[in-house]
Motif scaffolding. Sequence first.
Motif, mmCIF file in Angstrom:
data_model
loop_
_atom_site.group_PDB
_atom_site.id
_atom_site.type_symbol
_atom_site.label_atom_id
_atom_site.label_comp_id
_atom_site.label_asym_id
_atom_site.label_seq_id
_atom_site.Cartn_x
_atom_site.Cartn_y
_atom_site.Cartn_z
ATOM 1 N N ILE A 99 0.843 -1.196 0.000
ATOM 2 C CA ILE A 99 0.000 0.000 0.000
ATOM 3 C C ILE A 99 0.881 1.250 0.000
ATOM 4 C CG2 ILE A 99 -1.623 1.363 1.366
ATOM 5 C CD1 ILE A 99 -3.021 -0.912 0.034
ATOM 6 N N ASP A 100 1.927 1.239 0.823
ATOM 7 C CA ASP A 100 2.844 2.380 0.875
ATOM 8 C C ASP A 100 3.512 2.609 -0.472
ATOM 9 O OD1 ASP A 100 2.310 2.958 3.517
ATOM 10 O OD2 ASP A 100 4.013 1.826 4.314
ATOM 11 N N ASP A 101 3.767 1.529 -1.203
ATOM 12 C CA ASP A 101 4.379 1.662 -2.526
ATOM 13 C C ASP A 101 3.417 2.343 -3.503
ATOM 14 O OD1 ASP A 101 6.615 1.036 -4.391
ATOM 15 O OD2 ASP A 101 5.097 -0.200 -5.372
ATOM 16 N N VAL A 102 2.121 2.035 -3.392
ATOM 17 C CA VAL A 102 1.125 2.714 -4.226
ATOM 18 C C VAL A 102 1.137 4.211 -3.933
ATOM 19 C CG1 VAL A 102 -1.351 2.966 -4.702
ATOM 20 C CG2 VAL A 102 -0.360 0.686 -4.446
ATOM 21 N N ASN A 107 2.450 9.721 -5.419
ATOM 22 C CA ASN A 107 3.018 11.019 -5.031
ATOM 23 C C ASN A 107 4.163 11.446 -5.948
ATOM 24 O OD1 ASN A 107 1.343 11.711 -2.881
ATOM 25 N ND2 ASN A 107 2.558 10.569 -1.394
ATOM 26 N N LYS A 108 4.862 10.485 -6.517
ATOM 27 C CA LYS A 108 5.998 10.790 -7.398
ATOM 28 C C LYS A 108 5.658 10.481 -8.857
ATOM 29 C CE LYS A 108 8.822 11.674 -3.895
ATOM 30 N NZ LYS A 108 9.380 13.014 -3.644
ATOM 31 N N ARG A 109 4.381 10.569 -9.184
ATOM 32 C CA ARG A 109 3.935 10.131 -10.511
ATOM 33 C C ARG A 109 4.579 10.928 -11.632
ATOM 34 N NH1 ARG A 109 -1.024 12.839 -12.287
ATOM 35 N NH2 ARG A 109 -1.434 14.648 -10.976
ATOM 36 N N HIS A 110 4.834 12.209 -11.440
ATOM 37 C CA HIS A 110 5.430 13.017 -12.500
ATOM 38 C C HIS A 110 6.898 12.653 -12.709
ATOM 39 C CE1 HIS A 110 1.947 15.556 -13.225
ATOM 40 N NE2 HIS A 110 1.769 15.573 -11.914
ATOM 41 N N TRP A 111 7.561 12.220 -11.661
ATOM 42 C CA TRP A 111 8.941 11.745 -11.818
ATOM 43 C C TRP A 111 8.960 10.496 -12.696
ATOM 44 C CZ3 TRP A 111 12.732 12.435 -7.241
ATOM 45 C CH2 TRP A 111 12.557 13.696 -6.662
ATOM 46 N N LEU A 112 7.977 9.602 -12.458
ATOM 47 C CA LEU A 112 7.904 8.386 -13.263
ATOM 48 C C LEU A 112 7.616 8.710 -14.720
ATOM 49 C CD1 LEU A 112 5.867 6.054 -10.853
ATOM 50 C CD2 LEU A 112 8.306 5.924 -11.372
ATOM 51 N N GLY A 116 9.116 7.956 -18.801
ATOM 52 C CA GLY A 116 8.266 7.109 -19.639
ATOM 53 C C GLY A 116 7.519 6.029 -18.899
ATOM 54 N N LYS A 117 7.378 6.155 -17.585
ATOM 55 C CA LYS A 117 6.661 5.167 -16.778
ATOM 56 C C LYS A 117 5.404 5.800 -16.183
ATOM 57 C CE LYS A 117 10.032 2.244 -17.392
ATOM 58 N NZ LYS A 117 9.860 1.088 -18.309
ATOM 59 N N THR A 118 4.439 4.957 -15.842
ATOM 60 C CA THR A 118 3.221 5.446 -15.200
ATOM 61 C C THR A 118 3.067 4.771 -13.838
ATOM 62 O OG1 THR A 118 1.913 3.736 -16.309
ATOM 63 C CG2 THR A 118 2.018 5.899 -17.368
ATOM 64 N N PRO A 119 2.482 5.480 -12.874
ATOM 65 C CA PRO A 119 2.317 4.890 -11.538
ATOM 66 C C PRO A 119 1.223 3.830 -11.532
ATOM 67 C CG PRO A 119 1.192 6.992 -11.647
ATOM 68 C CD PRO A 119 1.928 6.841 -12.960
ATOM 69 N N ASN A 120 1.317 2.900 -10.606
ATOM 70 C CA ASN A 120 0.227 1.946 -10.415
ATOM 71 C C ASN A 120 -1.025 2.725 -10.006
ATOM 72 O OD1 ASN A 120 1.779 -0.284 -10.981
ATOM 73 N ND2 ASN A 120 2.342 -0.663 -8.852
ATOM 74 N N ARG A 121 -2.123 2.500 -10.723
ATOM 75 C CA ARG A 121 -3.355 3.241 -10.424
ATOM 76 C C ARG A 121 -4.599 2.371 -10.506
ATOM 77 N NH1 ARG A 121 -6.528 4.762 -14.482
ATOM 78 N NH2 ARG A 121 -5.869 4.355 -16.624
ATOM 79 N N ARG A 122 -4.438 1.082 -10.794
ATOM 80 C CA ARG A 122 -5.577 0.170 -10.868
ATOM 81 C C ARG A 122 -5.323 -0.975 -9.891
ATOM 82 N NH1 ARG A 122 -4.792 -0.246 -17.295
ATOM 83 N NH2 ARG A 122 -2.767 -0.749 -16.419
ATOM 84 N N VAL A 123 -6.056 -0.961 -8.785
ATOM 85 C CA VAL A 123 -5.777 -1.878 -7.679
ATOM 86 C C VAL A 123 -7.051 -2.635 -7.312
ATOM 87 C CG1 VAL A 123 -4.845 -2.074 -5.350
ATOM 88 C CG2 VAL A 123 -4.083 -0.202 -6.828
ATOM 89 N N ASP A 221 -4.030 10.224 -13.606
ATOM 90 C CA ASP A 221 -3.554 9.107 -12.779
ATOM 91 C C ASP A 221 -4.482 8.846 -11.601
ATOM 92 O OD1 ASP A 221 -1.262 8.478 -14.303
ATOM 93 O OD2 ASP A 221 -0.171 10.139 -13.400
ATOM 94 N N SER A 222 -5.785 9.068 -11.800
ATOM 95 C CA SER A 222 -6.754 8.744 -10.745
ATOM 96 C C SER A 222 -6.602 7.276 -10.356
ATOM 97 C CB SER A 222 -8.181 9.001 -11.232
ATOM 98 O OG SER A 222 -8.460 10.376 -11.293
#
Length: 334
Positions: A99-102, A107-112, A116-123, A221-222
């Motif tokens: 959960i903390d990794d999500v 929180n750092k989604r723009h860095w990713l 060229g990476k996207t944050p995990n957003r479908r859980v 990134d909702s």
Amino acid sequence: MSNTKQILAMLESRADGDDEQFYAIALQVAASEARSGHRSTAEQLRSAVEKARELAGKGASVAVPFASPRGDLADLIELRNPEHNLDNVMLNPMLRTRIDDVVLQQNKRHWLREHGKTPNRRVLFVGPPGSGKTMTAEALAGALRLPLFVIRLDSLITRYMGETAAKLRLAFDETARHRGVYLFDEFDALGAHRGAKNDVAEMRRVLNSFLQFMEEPNGTDSLIVGATNYPDLLDPALLRRFDLVLEFQSPSDDEIKAIIKANLRPMKYPNLAWKKIVGSAQGFSQSEIARAIEEAVKTAILSEHDKVTTDDILHRLDDRKAMRNAFGAVKINS
């Protein structure tokens, strides 16, 4: 997006009181600067946004309400302002780490995205009733300082051909317009296996639409959270669409003790027979234990006592067992 359009978008977001959108656009500018080779400027912008977010989180003594959905969305999406944080939810260490990794990726989604990476957003949350799935979704929203939007399945699923898929389209369009945590509770009502005996053509179309919408890119990134008590009913194709599937379990002995202590406040509880209490609470969900303890605390308050005894807690746990037995009897006789 040109600089002029970015400035206009930032002004509009400030006028709407949407701080998160304001920060998101500022970080888009930072990413553009980084791509142009202006690393120092990009880092300054990112640092300024993080500082602003931190100050906003510390300085807000009164919660700023999020805007409720309007129009066609009013009956489809329910806004809940987060009241829990992750420390309020009892999670085993491995689950808490994931959960903390999500939270970190969000929180750092723009860095990713700069790489060229996207944050995990479908859980997908799976586990028995009362194991903390809904509470964790709310706590995630709180940790991310985002609104929690609950998709109302009673309004989403209709008997008219094509209407459910159309409403689902509206919900996913909203995830792309307004950043937030979107919870599909009792997700098996939507994602049931397409080969199930009670399957109907309309729900197959709805599931196919859901799978398609899940694949669409989302600039906000909702976070989309599905929660189910019955993972065995879900269509296997869903596993490929979710970034993470997190399993919730009934609380362990140590977690039972922690839940009880957390819910006994502000009462004193000297010399409790913990072994007897934990044994009596075995098999209960997190929410059932919390409610039993809350009832014990209410009784103590109304009796003008400042402490709760072992018997007080055992009595309320026995009440929960009686409720379970009564419910089981009703089901058997119905």
